[in-house]
Design a protein around this motif. Sequence first.
Motif, PDB file in Angstrom:
ATOM      1  N   THR A 195       0.829  -1.202   0.000  1.00  0.00           N
ATOM      2  CA  THR A 195       0.000   0.000   0.000  1.00  0.00           C
ATOM      3  C   THR A 195       0.866   1.255   0.000  1.00  0.00           C
ATOM      4  O   THR A 195       0.594   2.220  -0.722  1.00  0.00           O
ATOM      5  N   VAL A 196       1.932   1.242   0.798  1.00  0.00           N
ATOM      6  CA  VAL A 196       2.843   2.384   0.865  1.00  0.00           C
ATOM      7  C   VAL A 196       3.622   2.523  -0.436  1.00  0.00           C
ATOM      8  O   VAL A 196       3.737   3.617  -1.005  1.00  0.00           O
ATOM      9  N   ILE A 197       4.157   1.409  -0.925  1.00  0.00           N
ATOM     10  CA  ILE A 197       5.012   1.429  -2.112  1.00  0.00           C
ATOM     11  C   ILE A 197       4.268   2.007  -3.315  1.00  0.00           C
ATOM     12  O   ILE A 197       4.810   2.810  -4.083  1.00  0.00           O
ATOM     13  N   ARG A 198       3.014   1.630  -3.495  1.00  0.00           N
ATOM     14  CA  ARG A 198       2.249   2.036  -4.676  1.00  0.00           C
ATOM     15  C   ARG A 198       1.283   3.188  -4.415  1.00  0.00           C
ATOM     16  O   ARG A 198       0.445   3.485  -5.263  1.00  0.00           O
ATOM     17  N   TYR A 199       1.424   3.833  -3.278  1.00  0.00           N
ATOM     18  CA  TYR A 199       0.459   4.888  -2.945  1.00  0.00           C
ATOM     19  C   TYR A 199       0.592   6.041  -3.939  1.00  0.00           C
ATOM     20  O   TYR A 199       1.695   6.414  -4.332  1.00  0.00           O
ATOM     21  N   PRO A 200      -0.534   6.617  -4.374  1.00  0.00           N
ATOM     22  CA  PRO A 200      -0.474   7.740  -5.325  1.00  0.00           C
ATOM     23  C   PRO A 200       0.321   8.915  -4.757  1.00  0.00           C
ATOM     24  O   PRO A 200       0.391   9.106  -3.544  1.00  0.00           O
ATOM     25  N   ILE A 218      11.057   4.009  -4.068  1.00  0.00           N
ATOM     26  CA  ILE A 218      11.921   4.741  -4.991  1.00  0.00           C
ATOM     27  C   ILE A 218      12.053   3.959  -6.299  1.00  0.00           C
ATOM     28  O   ILE A 218      11.940   4.524  -7.398  1.00  0.00           O
ATOM     29  N   ALA A 219      12.285   2.641  -6.187  1.00  0.00           N
ATOM     30  CA  ALA A 219      12.382   1.805  -7.388  1.00  0.00           C
ATOM     31  C   ALA A 219      11.077   1.834  -8.170  1.00  0.00           C
ATOM     32  O   ALA A 219      11.073   1.871  -9.410  1.00  0.00           O
ATOM     33  N   TYR A 220       9.952   1.814  -7.458  1.00  0.00           N
ATOM     34  CA  TYR A 220       8.635   1.858  -8.105  1.00  0.00           C
ATOM     35  C   TYR A 220       8.438   3.183  -8.842  1.00  0.00           C
ATOM     36  O   TYR A 220       7.946   3.209  -9.979  1.00  0.00           O
ATOM     37  N   LEU A 221       8.842   4.289  -8.232  1.00  0.00           N
ATOM     38  CA  LEU A 221       8.714   5.593  -8.875  1.00  0.00           C
ATOM     39  C   LEU A 221       9.576   5.674 -10.132  1.00  0.00           C
ATOM     40  O   LEU A 221       9.144   6.210 -11.159  1.00  0.00           O
TER      41      LEU A 221
END
Length: 676
Positions: free
Chosen positions: A216-221, A244-247
Amino acid sequence: MEKEIFDKEQQHLTSVYDKLLAMKKDLDSQISALDEKAIDDKNDIRDNIRFDYADAETTMETLAEIEVWNRYIDTYNVESNSLGIRRDTVNKLLASPYFAKISLKFDPSEPEEDYYIGRAAISENGYDQMIIDWRSPIAEVYYNQEMGKTQYTVEDRVIPVDLKNRRQFDINKNKLISYFDTQIAIEDPMLLKSLSSTHSDKMQAITATIQKEQNTVIRYPDVPVLLVNGIAGSGKTSVLLQRIAYLFYQKRKTLRPDQVCLMTLNPVFRDYIDNVLPDMGETNPVTLTWREFLNMVNVPFAVDDYDYTECESLQKIIDTLPTLTPEEEDFIDIRQKERLVMTKEDVHAVVKRFGHLPMGNRLFQTASDELEQRAKNILHNMADEHDDEESDSTSKSEKSEENRIENDFGGALKCIRHCGWINVTHVAQRILGVDKITPAQWIFTKMALTGLCDRSMKYVMVDEVQDYTKAQLMVLSKFFPNAKFMLLGDEFQAIREGTITFSEIKDMADAAGKKFVELPLMTSYRSSPEITDMFAALLSDDKKMMVSSVKRPGEKVETIACATDADYIKELNKAIADADKQEGLTAIICRSQSTIESILANLGEEAPQFITGHDSLPKSGAFLIELALAKGLEFDNVILADADKTSYPDTELGKHCLYTAMSRATRHLTLLSKNS
């Protein structure tokens, strides 16, 4: 049935692995051929290009020919870089091609579709993906842990699916060790295996075992201020790096590593995390400690890692500055090395010409333009003193003269353009009515005077935010005005007085008109249940009830109280020896420097290594470390060497320090004290 599934998955793995090997061979061949062609072309350039500068026409022809060859070389570099990146991805996947599979139905009338999830995506023919990236939208179905009817989102479009199976794999290269069909990740064997593995001197990525609350945190808008409030061991730092990697993945066309700043507490911790993002194929962002940030913005005096500036003084700078009238001592002489270009009296005279403007950025930028023009005239005359040649009146010679001034007198011009002629210290002293100012007050005054900031930074991540002061966050917010902030911490790990509270963070966001979101992480994955129960007992009753831990085998926490110094040294040696029989790292955490000095003196040559603020962690064995440096790190075995009421008094701060120290341990925890 299980053997049939195992054999089928092994067959699929073998097929994928063989294709990856074939890709690697093909990429190696392409890179080798490209390198050979580049060498041939460079030799061709060397043999055939004619450097002729006899006159203007031949010079232009020579430059044009060089430009053509430069474009050829740039093309080679781009292609070589692209092939190299793809080969790095293949090499990474060869170690373990994927870690999960989801079986989805998009339409009840159609068969299930299988998607294999790995650390990176790879396609066989350019569009059919053999492996999907864990950050891709469809992979969210895996991390959401919702069997049956679910959904994922692609560019604001919701895709409904039916998740029929969620399978995890333990894979080593082309060998399938085991597989698990799971619904709730916290109970799965893959997570338990990961948690029971030995820790090293480097943090490892948690990609394969990301939990629902972490996802939830990693992909939060994106929001202007995102606060992650997590208990000790909940994976805050891992989640930060995964986000950071996700962004980088989501914004790969618009976000560069130099547009993300990660604030970390000390160099030990930075070294501890520096391999996580590269292991995921991403480049580390700008990573700074507070001291390094101050050096970057040229604060002219040293500071401890903690800055206890009163935030009210920064607000006073904002409120008072526009009402000031510039005075001579607010400025500094402008020099070119040792040569005086303009005195501070001259500077003051220029600034007074724009007295209708309030003291601040607009005034000094306007004055700066005037100062630069005057300085160029003065520098031109200085240059003429050493040049007897007559000036040509053509525009070409004027341009040449401009370049000469820039080259010969750039120091003075740089000083003017960067407002180095302002005596920031004196202005801050005038406003605050003090003789000594702090680094935070200095840089805040500089920003208010000149508009100094970094508008290109898009994200600022602050780990262990509970150890920063409100003044420090005010400085960072003003210096990075366009950045979105992600703050991670645990208020109960605030081990120093005067640091910011989470309610103050919300108040700051509200006052600035910025949307604020707080997300909890309340499950401890790091420590065994026994250790988690020990440090959670220090929490308030309402928060204690929210804490949970992953149920796995653990050991009872050992508490040893020694009556004499001799008994203490004996028990310390025994605890170290017992820990050395265990795998992994053993941290001997001390609250006070005096405890470390005493241990080093008593153990002599047998004393473990003492980790300072500039050391890396050892690969194995025991070492001494202060609590302030141990924050954010985790170790298989922890010995609290001064677990007494003196080091950890029964106060709020004492409880915070004890909670922080105990929660560094994952398997074994020993509380050692003397004379108590």
